[in-house]
Structure formats: C-alpha cells, structure tokens
Design an enzyme around this catalytic site. Structure first.
Site, PDB file in Angstrom:
ATOM      1  N   ARG A 124       0.809  -1.225   0.000  1.00 27.87           N
ATOM      2  CA  ARG A 124       0.000   0.000   0.000  1.00 27.87           C
ATOM      3  C   ARG A 124       0.845   1.279   0.000  1.00 27.87           C
ATOM      4  NH1 ARG A 124      -3.264  -3.247   3.277  1.00 27.87           N
ATOM      5  NH2 ARG A 124      -4.961  -4.060   2.011  1.00 27.87           N
ATOM      6  N   LYS A 146       4.013  11.560 -11.306  1.00 24.95           N
ATOM      7  CA  LYS A 146       3.142  10.739 -12.152  1.00 24.95           C
ATOM      8  C   LYS A 146       3.852   9.418 -12.369  1.00 24.95           C
ATOM      9  CE  LYS A 146       0.506  14.061 -14.896  1.00 24.95           C
ATOM     10  NZ  LYS A 146       0.259  14.592 -16.252  1.00 24.95           N
ATOM     11  N   GLU A 188      11.433  18.527 -25.040  1.00 27.34           N
ATOM     12  CA  GLU A 188      10.746  18.882 -23.778  1.00 27.34           C
ATOM     13  C   GLU A 188      11.361  20.153 -23.187  1.00 27.34           C
ATOM     14  OE1 GLU A 188       8.066  17.308 -22.747  1.00 27.34           O
ATOM     15  OE2 GLU A 188       8.165  15.372 -23.772  1.00 27.34           O
ATOM     16  N   LYS A 230       9.149  23.014 -13.571  1.00 26.14           N
ATOM     17  CA  LYS A 230       8.194  21.915 -13.338  1.00 26.14           C
ATOM     18  C   LYS A 230       7.792  21.881 -11.862  1.00 26.14           C
ATOM     19  CE  LYS A 230       6.613  17.354 -14.227  1.00 26.14           C
ATOM     20  NZ  LYS A 230       6.637  16.140 -14.997  1.00 26.14           N
ATOM     21  N   GLU A 240      -3.126  17.844 -11.538  1.00 26.61           N
ATOM     22  CA  GLU A 240      -3.583  18.303 -12.851  1.00 26.61           C
ATOM     23  C   GLU A 240      -5.061  18.668 -12.888  1.00 26.61           C
ATOM     24  OE1 GLU A 240      -1.421  16.431 -16.074  1.00 26.61           O
ATOM     25  OE2 GLU A 240      -3.110  16.800 -17.393  1.00 26.61           O
ATOM     26  N   ARG A 244      -1.374  22.322 -14.470  1.00 23.80           N
ATOM     27  CA  ARG A 244      -0.375  21.298 -14.845  1.00 23.80           C
ATOM     28  C   ARG A 244      -0.534  20.829 -16.297  1.00 23.80           C
ATOM     29  NH1 ARG A 244       2.069  16.301 -11.216  1.00 23.80           N
ATOM     30  NH2 ARG A 244       3.343  15.435 -12.885  1.00 23.80           N
ATOM     31  N   ASN A 248       1.588  19.577 -21.060  1.00 25.50           N
ATOM     32  CA  ASN A 248       1.257  18.689 -22.179  1.00 25.50           C
ATOM     33  C   ASN A 248       1.292  19.421 -23.515  1.00 25.50           C
ATOM     34  OD1 ASN A 248       0.771  16.567 -20.358  1.00 25.50           O
ATOM     35  ND2 ASN A 248      -1.295  17.342 -19.968  1.00 25.50           N
ATOM     36  N   HIS A 251       1.720  17.714 -26.848  1.00 23.92           N
ATOM     37  CA  HIS A 251       1.648  16.263 -26.613  1.00 23.92           C
ATOM     38  C   HIS A 251       0.407  15.601 -27.224  1.00 23.92           C
ATOM     39  CE1 HIS A 251       5.010  17.098 -24.049  1.00 23.92           C
ATOM     40  NE2 HIS A 251       5.095  15.857 -23.617  1.00 23.92           N
ATOM     41  N   HIS A 255       1.366  12.723 -29.528  1.00 23.61           N
ATOM     42  CA  HIS A 255       1.079  11.295 -29.318  1.00 23.61           C
ATOM     43  C   HIS A 255       0.457  10.692 -30.569  1.00 23.61           C
ATOM     44  CE1 HIS A 255       0.963  11.942 -24.687  1.00 23.61           C
ATOM     45  NE2 HIS A 255       2.155  11.543 -25.089  1.00 23.61           N
ATOM     46  N   HIS A 267       8.888   9.683 -29.039  1.00 22.37           N
ATOM     47  CA  HIS A 267       8.012  10.586 -28.286  1.00 22.37           C
ATOM     48  C   HIS A 267       8.424  12.068 -28.455  1.00 22.37           C
ATOM     49  CE1 HIS A 267       5.508  12.074 -25.025  1.00 22.37           C
ATOM     50  NE2 HIS A 267       6.585  12.642 -24.507  1.00 22.37           N
TER      51      HIS A 267
HETATM   52  P1  NAD Z   1      13.311   5.109 -21.793  1.00 20.29           P
HETATM   53  O1  NAD Z   1      13.223   4.986 -20.349  1.00 20.29           O
HETATM   54  O2  NAD Z   1      12.792   3.983 -22.620  1.00 20.29           O
HETATM   55  O3  NAD Z   1      14.838   5.378 -22.195  1.00 20.29           O
HETATM   56  C1  NAD Z   1      15.183   5.506 -23.558  1.00 20.29           C
HETATM   57  C2  NAD Z   1      16.301   4.536 -23.949  1.00 20.29           C
HETATM   58  O4  NAD Z   1      17.541   5.018 -23.429  1.00 20.29           O
HETATM   59  C3  NAD Z   1      16.132   3.137 -23.380  1.00 20.29           C
HETATM   60  O5  NAD Z   1      16.566   2.216 -24.339  1.00 20.29           O
HETATM   61  C4  NAD Z   1      17.087   3.127 -22.184  1.00 20.29           C
HETATM   62  O6  NAD Z   1      17.528   1.836 -21.894  1.00 20.29           O
HETATM   63  C5  NAD Z   1      18.200   3.989 -22.688  1.00 20.29           C
HETATM   64  N1  NAD Z   1      18.976   4.700 -21.673  1.00 20.29           N
HETATM   65  C6  NAD Z   1      18.503   5.380 -20.617  1.00 20.29           C
HETATM   66  N2  NAD Z   1      19.495   6.038 -20.009  1.00 20.29           N
HETATM   67  C7  NAD Z   1      20.630   5.746 -20.664  1.00 20.29           C
HETATM   68  C8  NAD Z   1      21.977   6.145 -20.522  1.00 20.29           C
HETATM   69  N3  NAD Z   1      22.351   7.060 -19.622  1.00 20.29           N
HETATM   70  N4  NAD Z   1      22.881   5.623 -21.365  1.00 20.29           N
HETATM   71  C9  NAD Z   1      22.505   4.758 -22.343  1.00 20.29           C
HETATM   72  N5  NAD Z   1      21.248   4.373 -22.563  1.00 20.29           N
HETATM   73  C10 NAD Z   1      20.312   4.873 -21.728  1.00 20.29           C
HETATM   74  O7  NAD Z   1      12.563   6.418 -22.343  1.00 20.29           O
HETATM   75  P2  NAD Z   1      12.478   7.933 -21.851  1.00 20.29           P
HETATM   76  O8  NAD Z   1      12.436   8.728 -23.087  1.00 20.29           O
HETATM   77  O9  NAD Z   1      13.469   8.245 -20.814  1.00 20.29           O
HETATM   78  O10 NAD Z   1      11.050   7.965 -21.153  1.00 20.29           O
HETATM   79  C11 NAD Z   1       9.873   7.713 -21.876  1.00 20.29           C
HETATM   80  C12 NAD Z   1       8.817   7.247 -20.916  1.00 20.29           C
HETATM   81  O11 NAD Z   1       8.600   8.274 -19.955  1.00 20.29           O
HETATM   82  C13 NAD Z   1       7.471   6.953 -21.549  1.00 20.29           C
HETATM   83  O12 NAD Z   1       6.979   5.747 -21.035  1.00 20.29           O
HETATM   84  C14 NAD Z   1       6.591   8.098 -21.094  1.00 20.29           C
HETATM   85  O13 NAD Z   1       5.232   7.737 -20.976  1.00 20.29           O
HETATM   86  C15 NAD Z   1       7.197   8.431 -19.765  1.00 20.29           C
HETATM   87  N6  NAD Z   1       6.973   9.806 -19.309  1.00 20.29           N
HETATM   88  C16 NAD Z   1       6.503   9.973 -18.054  1.00 20.29           C
HETATM   89  C17 NAD Z   1       6.313  11.242 -17.569  1.00 20.29           C
HETATM   90  C18 NAD Z   1       5.843  11.432 -16.162  1.00 20.29           C
HETATM   91  O14 NAD Z   1       5.537  12.558 -15.788  1.00 20.29           O
HETATM   92  N7  NAD Z   1       5.817  10.394 -15.371  1.00 20.29           N
HETATM   93  C19 NAD Z   1       6.612  12.358 -18.361  1.00 20.29           C
HETATM   94  C20 NAD Z   1       7.102  12.147 -19.634  1.00 20.29           C
HETATM   95  C21 NAD Z   1       7.280  10.863 -20.114  1.00 20.29           C
HETATM   96  N1  GLY Z   2       4.751  15.210 -18.108  1.00 29.24           N
HETATM   97  C1  GLY Z   2       3.593  15.925 -17.774  1.00 29.24           C
HETATM   98  C2  GLY Z   2       3.367  16.029 -16.302  1.00 29.24           C
HETATM   99  O1  GLY Z   2       4.179  15.633 -15.511  1.00 29.24           O
HETATM  100  O2  GLY Z   2       2.350  16.517 -15.924  1.00 29.24           O
END
Ligand code: NAD
Ligand code: GLY
Length: 364
Positions: A124, A146, A188, A230, A240, A244, A248, A251, A255, A267
C-alpha cells in the site's frame, strides 16, 4: 568541484529535493543516506542502463548504509506493463522488503514510471527515489509524481500520483545516451521555454551549439531551470486540476503523430511536430503572430528535431488519433495553445476542420 544545484518541490509533507550536478553519482551515498540508512532498497534498472551504472549506484547504497538488491528488466516501452510491475513486487517480497524499504529507479522514464508505480502499490505504498538517466527523465518524468504503466489498450492508462522522496541527477550519464534520446529530451526543454519562460527560450536559441555538442555544464544549468519550472507547476497543481496541463503542450498532437508514424518517430520527435501543429492552429485562430511560430520552428530545426509529418502522414488520421487523448472534455479536445514565447493558454472548442487544417499545414 562541480556546482551542485538543489531545487525543492514544495508539496507540504510530500516535499522533496531534486539535486543535480556533474559527477554527483560518485558522491551519491551522501545524499542517499538520510533516506536509505538501515533499510532495504530494491534498485530497479533496465537492461541498457544496468550494465553501465547499477554497480556504482548499488555501491553507493551500501556505502549509505542500505541493504541493496538489484532488479533488472528488459529495456523498452513495451515492457512498461503490469506484468513487469508484478515482477518487481514479487522480487521485493523475495528480498524481504517491508513498509520501511525503498525502491530506487535508475533509468529513463520507463524505469521511473514503473518503479514509482510499484512503490505506490507495494504494501500500500513505500518510499522511492528517482535517479534519471535520460534527458527526458531528468527534465520531466522524474519530477512530479506521475507513475504508471501501459495497457494493451493504450499508454499510461493505469497509474498513481506518488511523489519520490528524492531525485538525484548526474548529467554525466548523458555520455552514454544515444543522440536521438538527447534530442527527444531537448524537445521537452524547448517546451518549457514556450509554455512559461521566454528568457530560457532565448538562452536556448543563443546556445544551440552547446546543446548540439552536449556541453554538460550548460546542460546542468538548463536541467536545473526546467526542474525549477516543473516544480513550480507541480506545487501549484499536483493532480492536474488545471495549470499542470500546460506541461502537455504539443503532446496531444505529438502522441497521435507518434502513433500514425508507427513509432518511427519517437516521443520527443512527435512532441516537436506537435508543438508546430499547435502553433499553426494558434496562428490560424488569430492568437499567435506567425513570426513567433517561425521562431519556435527554427529552434527545433537547429536542434535537428522534425517539424512536419513525414510523407504519407494523413491529417485526418492524426485528428482521429488525437481523440484518444485522456485529457479531452466530452468530445472536444483540450489543447495547449501558445500566445507568445513564454505564454500558453488551455483552450477547448476548436472545430475539427480547423485542427485538421493546421495539421495539414505541417505535412511534408
Ligand atoms: P526510456 O526509459 O525507454 O529510455 C530511452 C532509452 O535510453 C532506453 O533504451 C534506455 O535503456 C536507454 N537509456 C537510458 N538512459 C541511458 C543512458 N544514460 N545511457 C545509455 N542508454 C540509456 O525512455 P524515456 O524517453 O526516458 O522515457 C519515456 C517514458 O517516460 C514513456 O513511457 C513516457 O510515458 C514516460 N513519461 C513519463 C512522464 C511522467 O511525468 N511520469 C513524463 C514524460 C514521459
Ligand atoms: N509530463 C507531464 C506532467 O508531468 O504533468
């Protein structure tokens, strides 16, 4: 000694610090100790990041007085699933993690999102720490709480707001990050300039050489500024309810662009195209000067980000894709519309034909 920057996300009893600086991972035990000393920690990392940095971080956890266990998962968005989250939780049970234990996310946004979600639901809710290793995770996903996973029906359809206890980011990890991932993060970064910080946008325009050369000193400064922005938004509107949503920007278009490109566009690339589409819609609605839209486009182009839909892209299909957005109100899309550099507005009620026209203007 490199400069260390600390930013606080002000959320009363859920407040936490983001600490960034070049080489900070080598001193991570100092920052981790107050949270992990005497506790069990499950270090979650993906199959690309693990071999590069997991050993170092595990050593830092041990030096900080924690008992460390590592759980690697296969890298990639396709593994951001409930199955992976279940695997993390089962491993946590096997390692004897209890309600005082922590999960540590070492990786990009995929790792951070599922680690945070596992932390939100394990017994939990237990504490977690984010150690982002992509630029996107550093400026966006690791901050704000998030967390979640994808369903076969769509991305991020399950999740929870669950704030980390600490975000520790070392820009030196970008040395191993593929350039395409850096560029996705830069989309971003540009977004922050457009939505709320004209001086940041101007600084990016003046320093595209440093951005393209991945000058880590400059990146540290830029990451810190994005996190500050942020943090301000999250502190004002954690769940949000309104403000917030400006994060987006680009986005909803983006998307759909990602989807229609069959994920040949990543992305951040989709977001870059999406920001252009949103600006085009704003120009056509008489809300934005054409010169401002051109300024945004020029900066994205200088950072080698795409600004148009690849050949064969169908505007109507993009619009249909946009309707799947979680954030729509009834049948109408809620869109973030730029009014100037540094100023956006959340608007709904655009006619579908006008949105499709703006998309068409951003086709190759
Ligand atoms: P990811 O985590 O898939 O990383 C991208 C690639 O880079 C992967 O292959 C990873 O293994 C590699 N990698 C990471 N760090 C590395 C490093 N230092 N050296 C070598 N390789 C490395 O993708 P991302 O772009 O970081 O994140 C995308 C995800 O984030 C999506 O799922 C999206 O929905 C999510 N997201 C969440 C929020 C939020 O607020 N929670 C905001 C934006 C995006
Ligand atoms: N990435 C959008 C948010 O954190 O709200």
């Amino acid at each position: 000694m490199n400069k260390i920057i600390k930013i606080t996300v002000g959320l009363k009893e859920r407040s936490y610090d983001i600490i960034t600086g070049q080489g900070i991972l080598s001193n991570a035990s100092e920052y981790l100790a107050p949270f992990v000393k005497g506790r069990k920690c499950l270090l979650l990392t993906d199959s690309n990041v693990g071999p590069l940095y997991a050993e170092k971080v595990a050593e830092m956890l041990i030096a900080a007085g924690a008992e460390a266990f590592t759980f690697p998962f296969q890298a990639g968005e396709e593994n951001k699933t409930l199955e992976t989250v279940g695997g993390i939780c089962s491993h946590a049970v096997k390692c004897g993690l209890d309600r005082s234990s922590l999960i540590i996310a070492l990786g990009g946004g995929v790792c951070g999102d599922i680690a945070g979600f596992a932390a939100a639901i394990y017994m939990r809710g237990i504490n977690f720490i984010q150690i982002p290793t992509t630029l996107l995770a550093a400026v966006d996903s690791s901050v704000g709480g998030k967390t979640g996973a994808d369903l076969p029906e769509g991305k991020n359809l399950i999740g929870a707001f669950w704030q980390p206890k600490l975000v520790l980011m070392d820009p030196e990890v970008f040395a191993t990050l593929p350039l395409k991932e850096i560029r996705c993060g830069l989309a971003e970064v540009v977004k922050y300039g457009v939505i709320m910080d004209a001086p940041l946008f101007a600084k990016l325009e003046e320093n595209t050489d440093k951005l393209n050369a991945v000058d880590l000193e400059f990146y540290t400064e830029i990451i810190a500024r994005c996190c500050e922005l942020k943090a301000k938004v999250v502190a004002a509107d954690e769940r949000e309810g309104g403000l917030r949503a400006i994060l987006n920007y680009g986005h909803t278009f983006g998307h759909a662009v990602e989807l229609v490109s069959n994920f040949t566009l990543a992305h951040g690339e989709g977001v870059a195209v999406g920001m252009n589409m949103a600006a085009e819609l704003a120009v056509q609605a008489g809300l934005l000067d054409r010169a401002v839209a051109v300024r945004q486009r020029k900066l994205l182009e200088k950072l080698a980000l795409p600004c148009t839909l690849p050949p064969g892209g169908d505007p109507e299909q993009i619009y249909t894709g946009m309707l799947k957005d979680k954030k729509k109100v009834g049948s109408r899309l809620n869109l973030i519309i730029p009014l100037d550099i540094g100023k956006v507005e959340i608007k709904s009620g655009f006619e579908p034909a006008d949105i499709i026209k703006a998309i068409r203007c951003c086709c190759e």
